[in-house]
Design a protein around this motif. Structure first.
Motif, short mmCIF file in Angstrom:
data_model
loop_
_atom_site.label_atom_id
_atom_site.label_comp_id
_atom_site.label_asym_id
_atom_site.label_seq_id
_atom_site.Cartn_x
_atom_site.Cartn_y
_atom_site.Cartn_z
N ARG A 28 0.82 -1.21 0.00
CA ARG A 28 0.00 0.00 0.00
C ARG A 28 0.86 1.26 0.00
N TYR A 29 2.05 1.15 0.56
CA TYR A 29 2.89 2.34 0.77
C TYR A 29 4.10 2.40 -0.15
N ARG A 30 4.26 1.40 -0.99
CA ARG A 30 5.49 1.30 -1.77
C ARG A 30 5.70 2.54 -2.65
N HIS A 31 4.67 2.98 -3.37
CA HIS A 31 4.85 4.10 -4.31
C HIS A 31 5.21 5.39 -3.59
N GLU A 32 4.49 5.70 -2.52
CA GLU A 32 4.79 6.96 -1.84
C GLU A 32 6.15 6.91 -1.15
N LEU A 33 6.55 5.75 -0.65
CA LEU A 33 7.89 5.61 -0.09
C LEU A 33 8.95 5.81 -1.17
N HIS A 34 8.67 5.32 -2.36
CA HIS A 34 9.61 5.46 -3.47
C HIS A 34 9.81 6.93 -3.82
N VAL A 35 8.72 7.69 -3.87
CA VAL A 35 8.83 9.12 -4.16
C VAL A 35 9.59 9.83 -3.05
N HIS A 36 9.30 9.48 -1.82
CA HIS A 36 10.01 10.08 -0.67
C HIS A 36 11.51 9.83 -0.78
N CYS A 37 11.89 8.59 -1.05
CA CYS A 37 13.31 8.26 -1.17
C CYS A 37 13.95 8.93 -2.39
N GLN A 106 18.56 11.54 -11.83
CA GLN A 106 17.76 10.79 -12.80
C GLN A 106 16.34 11.35 -12.81
N PRO A 107 15.61 11.18 -13.92
CA PRO A 107 14.22 11.66 -14.00
C PRO A 107 13.27 10.70 -13.31
N TYR A 108 12.06 11.20 -13.02
CA TYR A 108 11.01 10.37 -12.42
C TYR A 108 9.79 10.41 -13.33
N PRO A 109 9.30 9.24 -13.76
CA PRO A 109 8.14 9.21 -14.68
C PRO A 109 6.88 9.75 -14.03
N ASP A 110 6.19 10.64 -14.71
CA ASP A 110 4.94 11.18 -14.17
C ASP A 110 3.90 10.08 -13.98
N ARG A 111 3.91 9.09 -14.83
CA ARG A 111 2.91 8.02 -14.72
C ARG A 111 3.02 7.30 -13.38
N LEU A 112 4.22 7.24 -12.82
CA LEU A 112 4.40 6.62 -11.51
C LEU A 112 4.07 7.59 -10.39
N LEU A 113 4.30 8.88 -10.61
CA LEU A 113 3.87 9.86 -9.61
C LEU A 113 2.37 9.77 -9.40
N VAL A 128 2.54 14.50 -5.32
CA VAL A 128 2.57 14.93 -6.72
C VAL A 128 2.91 16.40 -6.89
N ALA A 129 3.14 17.14 -5.79
CA ALA A 129 3.37 18.58 -5.88
C ALA A 129 4.52 18.89 -6.83
N ARG A 130 4.22 19.70 -7.82
CA ARG A 130 5.19 20.02 -8.86
C ARG A 130 6.45 20.67 -8.31
N GLU A 131 6.28 21.62 -7.40
CA GLU A 131 7.44 22.40 -6.96
C GLU A 131 8.41 21.58 -6.11
N THR A 132 8.00 20.39 -5.65
CA THR A 132 8.90 19.56 -4.84
C THR A 132 9.38 18.32 -5.59
N ILE A 133 9.15 18.27 -6.89
CA ILE A 133 9.60 17.13 -7.67
C ILE A 133 10.32 17.56 -8.94
N GLU A 134 10.27 18.84 -9.27
CA GLU A 134 10.97 19.32 -10.46
C GLU A 134 12.48 19.17 -10.30
N LEU A 135 13.16 19.08 -11.43
CA LEU A 135 14.60 18.84 -11.40
C LEU A 135 15.36 19.94 -10.66
N ALA A 136 14.93 21.19 -10.80
CA ALA A 136 15.64 22.29 -10.15
C ALA A 136 15.63 22.14 -8.64
N PHE A 137 14.48 21.74 -8.08
CA PHE A 137 14.37 21.54 -6.64
C PHE A 137 15.22 20.36 -6.20
N ASN A 273 8.94 14.34 -13.86
CA ASN A 273 9.08 15.38 -12.82
C ASN A 273 8.12 16.53 -13.04
N ARG A 274 6.94 16.23 -13.54
CA ARG A 274 5.91 17.24 -13.84
C ARG A 274 6.39 18.25 -14.87
#
Length: 328
Positions: A28-37, A106-113, A128-137, A273-274
């Motif tokens: 249940r938590y795998r995807h959100e843990l992956h984004v966090h990491c 590395q990039p992150y696929p939006d489909r997985l976000l 999914v917040a754009r400002e915390t997943i974009e490459l610049a951040f 990365n949105r």
């Protein structure tokens, strides 16, 4: 971050040693843990390894779960596993003037976000917040020491309280607040014009611009392509340490791409990365199919392409992209 309501029976079975129950619960938590990491590490593959390590550590420590929130418990394990990676690999940059200085990016696929909603199925703005997943951040937070980075993500991204963060990291509230202030100061220095890099959902103009870019690239039209980019266009290619600034500097790249010796191009629009992106396939002169070659991620300003970050073909499978294609 409040814990989700979960089935107490499932937790009891999982922590008692039922391997199937444990697998169903942690999935249940795998995807959100992956984004966090991923936010901590800036690297998709490392994030996968850390999530796997998290589940292994959780399984081994299942009998020590205190029953105060299964999701928070997993986040604690994942955060500490991520900190171990940062410290072990010494992944800290002194400056981040360009993505070339963050070779592990590395990039992150939006489909997985979009799959990373928490276990209750509700949309998660944090994930999914754009400002915390974009490459610049992501590049900017690589400047932060490991502990500061974790605290910034937990407090400002995941919206944990100072008390929750202190408990997770086995430190004090005062220590958390002090580290957070230092981390915010660093980010303000490195991202003083952050709004320029966070433009919201791609506009129709930007999508049309990407279509024109793809068309020019596939036709080998270097002149048409340069008309779509800013005069101060920047191109970087992590992990390579190359930075190309301005139209004159990218002329050799265009010559190499469109000179005819490499072959023919086929580009497919996607997103990472949105940000809008394009998967590049190349058909060599002696080949019959187009093969996965690279992934370009775009940043736009004022109706032009301001920056292109080019990655290799490592993550095409994660983007749901085939390794080979045939042109219609």
């Amino acid at each position: 971050m409040p814990d989700l309501t979960t089935d107490e029976t499932a937790i009891a079975a999982a922590t008692a040693g039922d391997e199937h129950a444990f697998g169903r619960l942690t999935e249940r938590y795998r995807h959100e843990l992956h984004v966090h990491c991923y936010r901590m590490l800036g690297n998709f593959e490392d994030a996968e390894d850390v999530v796997q390590e998290t589940l292994v550590r959780a399984w081994r420590a299942r009998d020590r779960f205190a029953g105060t929130g299964f999701r928070a418990w997993l986040y604690k394990i994942a955060t500490n596993a991520g900190l171990d990676v940062i410290r072990r690999r010494r992944r800290l940059v002194e400056k981040a003037d360009s993505f070339a200085e963050v070779p592990w990016l590395q990039p992150y696929p939006d489909r997985l976000l979009d799959q990373a909603a928490p276990a209750d199925g509700e949309p998660d703005a944090v994930v999914v917040a754009r400002e915390t997943i974009e490459l610049a951040f992501l590049a900017a937070i690589q400047l932060l020491p490991a502990q500061q980075r974790a605290i910034l993500i937990l407090r400002d991204v995941a919206d944990w309280s100072a008390k929750q963060t202190a408990e997770l990291l086995d430190t004090t509230v005062a220590g958390v607040n002090s580290a957070l202030q230092r981390a915010r100061t660093t980010l303000r220095t490195r991202l003083p014009t952050r709004d320029e890099h966070t433009a919201g959902e791609p506009t129709e103009v930007e999508r049309a611009l990407l279509d024109r870019y793809i068309d020019a690239h596939q036709r080998g039209d270097a002149v048409g392509l340069t008309e779509l980019v800013r005069d101060d266009i920047r191109i970087t290619m992590p992990p390579r340490p190359w930075v190309y600034d301005g139209i004159p500097s990218i002329a050799p790249l265009l010559q190499a791409a469109f000179g005819g010796t490499l072959g023919d191009w086929l580009l497919v629009p996607t997103s990472a990365n949105r940000q809008l992106a394009a998967a590049n396939y190349l058909r060599a002169p002696d080949d019959e199919v187009y093969r996965a070659f690279k992934l370009d991620v775009f940043r736009f300003e004022a109706g032009q392409i301001a920056e292109i970050t080019t990655f290799d073909n490592t993550l095409f499978d994660a983007f749901g992209l085939p390794q080979t294609m045939e042109k219609a």
